[in-house]
Design a protein around this motif. Structure first.
Motif, PDB file in Angstrom:
ATOM      1  N   ALA A 170       0.826  -1.210   0.000  1.00 42.18           N
ATOM      2  CA  ALA A 170       0.000   0.000   0.000  1.00 42.18           C
ATOM      3  C   ALA A 170       0.858   1.257   0.000  1.00 42.18           C
ATOM      4  O   ALA A 170       0.580   2.212  -0.732  1.00 42.18           O
ATOM      5  N   VAL A 171       1.920   1.273   0.793  1.00 44.07           N
ATOM      6  CA  VAL A 171       2.742   2.480   0.864  1.00 44.07           C
ATOM      7  C   VAL A 171       3.560   2.676  -0.407  1.00 44.07           C
ATOM      8  O   VAL A 171       3.915   3.804  -0.770  1.00 44.07           O
ATOM      9  N   ALA A 172       3.851   1.584  -1.111  1.00 47.55           N
ATOM     10  CA  ALA A 172       4.590   1.695  -2.376  1.00 47.55           C
ATOM     11  C   ALA A 172       3.812   2.495  -3.408  1.00 47.55           C
ATOM     12  O   ALA A 172       4.406   3.002  -4.370  1.00 47.55           O
ATOM     13  N   MET A 173       2.493   2.627  -3.220  1.00 49.82           N
ATOM     14  CA  MET A 173       1.671   3.383  -4.155  1.00 49.82           C
ATOM     15  C   MET A 173       1.841   4.891  -3.992  1.00 49.82           C
ATOM     16  O   MET A 173       1.462   5.658  -4.874  1.00 49.82           O
ATOM     17  N   ILE A 174       2.418   5.334  -2.867  1.00 47.33           N
ATOM     18  CA  ILE A 174       2.457   6.772  -2.595  1.00 47.33           C
ATOM     19  C   ILE A 174       3.844   7.311  -2.293  1.00 47.33           C
ATOM     20  O   ILE A 174       3.996   8.525  -2.098  1.00 47.33           O
TER      21      ILE A 174
ATOM     22  N   ASP B  46      12.526   2.836  -1.593  1.00 49.79           N
ATOM     23  CA  ASP B  46      12.462   1.376  -1.626  1.00 49.79           C
ATOM     24  C   ASP B  46      11.584   0.887  -0.476  1.00 49.79           C
ATOM     25  O   ASP B  46      11.731   1.328   0.668  1.00 49.79           O
ATOM     26  N   THR B  47      10.695  -0.043  -0.775  1.00 54.00           N
ATOM     27  CA  THR B  47       9.753  -0.517   0.242  1.00 54.00           C
ATOM     28  C   THR B  47       9.906  -1.998   0.592  1.00 54.00           C
ATOM     29  O   THR B  47       9.351  -2.446   1.587  1.00 54.00           O
ATOM     30  N   ALA B  48      10.688  -2.747  -0.181  1.00 56.06           N
ATOM     31  CA  ALA B  48      10.714  -4.208  -0.024  1.00 56.06           C
ATOM     32  C   ALA B  48      11.182  -4.641   1.359  1.00 56.06           C
ATOM     33  O   ALA B  48      10.696  -5.648   1.892  1.00 56.06           O
ATOM     34  N   ALA B  49      12.109  -3.908   1.945  1.00 53.21           N
ATOM     35  CA  ALA B  49      12.672  -4.314   3.239  1.00 53.21           C
ATOM     36  C   ALA B  49      12.120  -3.511   4.408  1.00 53.21           C
ATOM     37  O   ALA B  49      12.605  -3.632   5.531  1.00 53.21           O
TER      38      ALA B  49
ATOM     39  N   PRO C 158       7.135  -0.011  11.331  1.00 54.11           N
ATOM     40  CA  PRO C 158       7.332   1.409  11.683  1.00 54.11           C
ATOM     41  C   PRO C 158       7.824   2.251  10.507  1.00 54.11           C
ATOM     42  O   PRO C 158       7.458   3.432  10.391  1.00 54.11           O
ATOM     43  N   ASP C 159       8.640   1.660   9.638  1.00 53.46           N
ATOM     44  CA  ASP C 159       9.112   2.383   8.456  1.00 53.46           C
ATOM     45  C   ASP C 159       7.953   2.682   7.510  1.00 53.46           C
ATOM     46  O   ASP C 159       7.884   3.762   6.912  1.00 53.46           O
ATOM     47  N   VAL C 160       7.066   1.711   7.358  1.00 51.21           N
ATOM     48  CA  VAL C 160       5.899   1.893   6.493  1.00 51.21           C
ATOM     49  C   VAL C 160       5.017   3.012   7.036  1.00 51.21           C
ATOM     50  O   VAL C 160       4.580   3.903   6.293  1.00 51.21           O
ATOM     51  N   ALA C 161       4.758   2.974   8.339  1.00 47.83           N
ATOM     52  CA  ALA C 161       3.908   3.993   8.951  1.00 47.83           C
ATOM     53  C   ALA C 161       4.541   5.376   8.818  1.00 47.83           C
ATOM     54  O   ALA C 161       3.859   6.361   8.495  1.00 47.83           O
TER      55      ALA C 161
ATOM     56  N   SER D 175      15.831   4.045   2.159  1.00 46.01           N
ATOM     57  CA  SER D 175      16.613   3.552   1.025  1.00 46.01           C
ATOM     58  C   SER D 175      16.019   4.027  -0.289  1.00 46.01           C
ATOM     59  O   SER D 175      14.796   3.988  -0.483  1.00 46.01           O
ATOM     60  N   TYR D 176      16.891   4.497  -1.189  1.00 48.48           N
ATOM     61  CA  TYR D 176      16.510   4.861  -2.550  1.00 48.48           C
ATOM     62  C   TYR D 176      17.407   4.113  -3.521  1.00 48.48           C
ATOM     63  O   TYR D 176      18.637   4.163  -3.391  1.00 48.48           O
TER      64      TYR D 176
END
Length: 302
Positions: A115-119, A123-126, A130-133, A253-254
């Protein structure tokens, strides 16, 4: 009808309907059209020498097209203006995206990451929960400024031409305003103009968040904002961080490379999750409500 009155109606329309899929499944969204124009010029001009000059020329052409489009649409009267403004505001869709992240996190870390990868562009895979939030809340704060307050501000200042100009520049910055080998010179003008156009809206957004949460200590918010890598995004993020009592920004991460940015409101809570994302949604509506109230006052005065 005054611009403020039109804006009030447009804000209510956006809040009620958001971005109906049945419309945008059949017609391209104006922001998508702007993105296609940016991509078309970039593919043809971003090569060889004098790339900064070419980027300036491309931006001038794009801005002229945006102003012309806004001017023509404005000739059709206030109902068309209201619809155009509502389409280019993003309050409802912004909150919906954040709620999708909180719902995803309640299901599983993977669902939250999807869900967060949409916005976000990082990098979201790892990512851990808390990072997602944190990423979702940061996106919400920044996009409250870019997607709601700034478009509303520039519509009040310069009508539909001003709104279309702002959205075009903001779209261009999101596509080519990166400091990398491909875009640093060609996207320089878009990035700098976007910075200029967001100076007032970003600080206004921070003020609305602070006002609706009883925050004091503007100097502390300003100090936190200066820790951010962006001259403008740090303001709404700093205010949101203090409103929720959380730490934002920080490491991320980028393109596979970890970047160690400082935290904004570093003493805030770092072990956060869906509850804090939901609190951010509430904060977004509070700030929106304050902005709406200001517009109503302006409409009555005008």
């Amino acid at each position: 009808m005054s611009g403020a009155a039109i804006l009030v109606l447009a804000m209510l329309l956006d809040a009620a309907l958001g971005e109906p899929r049945w419309i945008w499944a059949r017609a391209p969204h104006p922001a998508v059209v702007m993105g296609q124009a940016v991509a078309w010029l970039e593919a043809r001009l971003n090569r060889g020498g004098a790339r900064r000059l070419k980027g300036i020329a491309a931006l001038v052409l794009l801005c002229a097209g945006a102003v012309l489009t806004g001017t023509v649409l404005g000739l059709f009267g206030w109902p068309v203006e209201m619809i155009a403004v509502a389409v280019l505001l993003a309050q409802r869709s912004l909150v919906d995206h954040l709620r999708a992240v909180s719902d995803g996190l309640r299901m599983s870390p993977d669902a939250g990451r999807r869900a967060v990868a949409m916005i976000v562009g990082r990098d979201t895979a790892a990512m851990q929960p808390p990072d997602v939030a944190r990423a979702a809340i940061e996106s919400g704060a920044e996009n409250l400024s870019d997607g709601v307050i700034a478009p509303a501000f520039w519509f009040l200042v310069a009508g539909l031409p001003g709104l279309f100009l702002y959205k075009l520049v903001n779209t261009a910055d999101s596509m080519i305003g990166y400091r990398n080998a491909r875009y640093e010179r060609f996207g320089w003008a878009a990035a700098r103009l976007d910075d200029v156009l967001n100076v007032i809206p970003a600080r206004l957004t921070a003020g609305l968040i602070a006002l609706t949460h009883g925050l004091r200590g503007w100097k502390a918010i300003a100090a936190d904002a200066r820790l951010h890598r962006s001259p403008n995004a740090g303001w709404p993020e700093a205010a949101m961080a203090r409103a929720l009592g959380v730490a934002l920004s920080g490491p991320r991460s980028y393109d596979g490379a970890m970047r160690y940015f400082p935290y904004v409101n570093g003493f805030g809570q770092k072990a956060i999750g869906p509850n804090e994302v939901e609190a951010a949604c509430t904060a977004l509506w509070r700030a929106w409500g304050a902005a709406l109230a200001l517009c109503i006052v302006l409409a009555l005065l005008l």
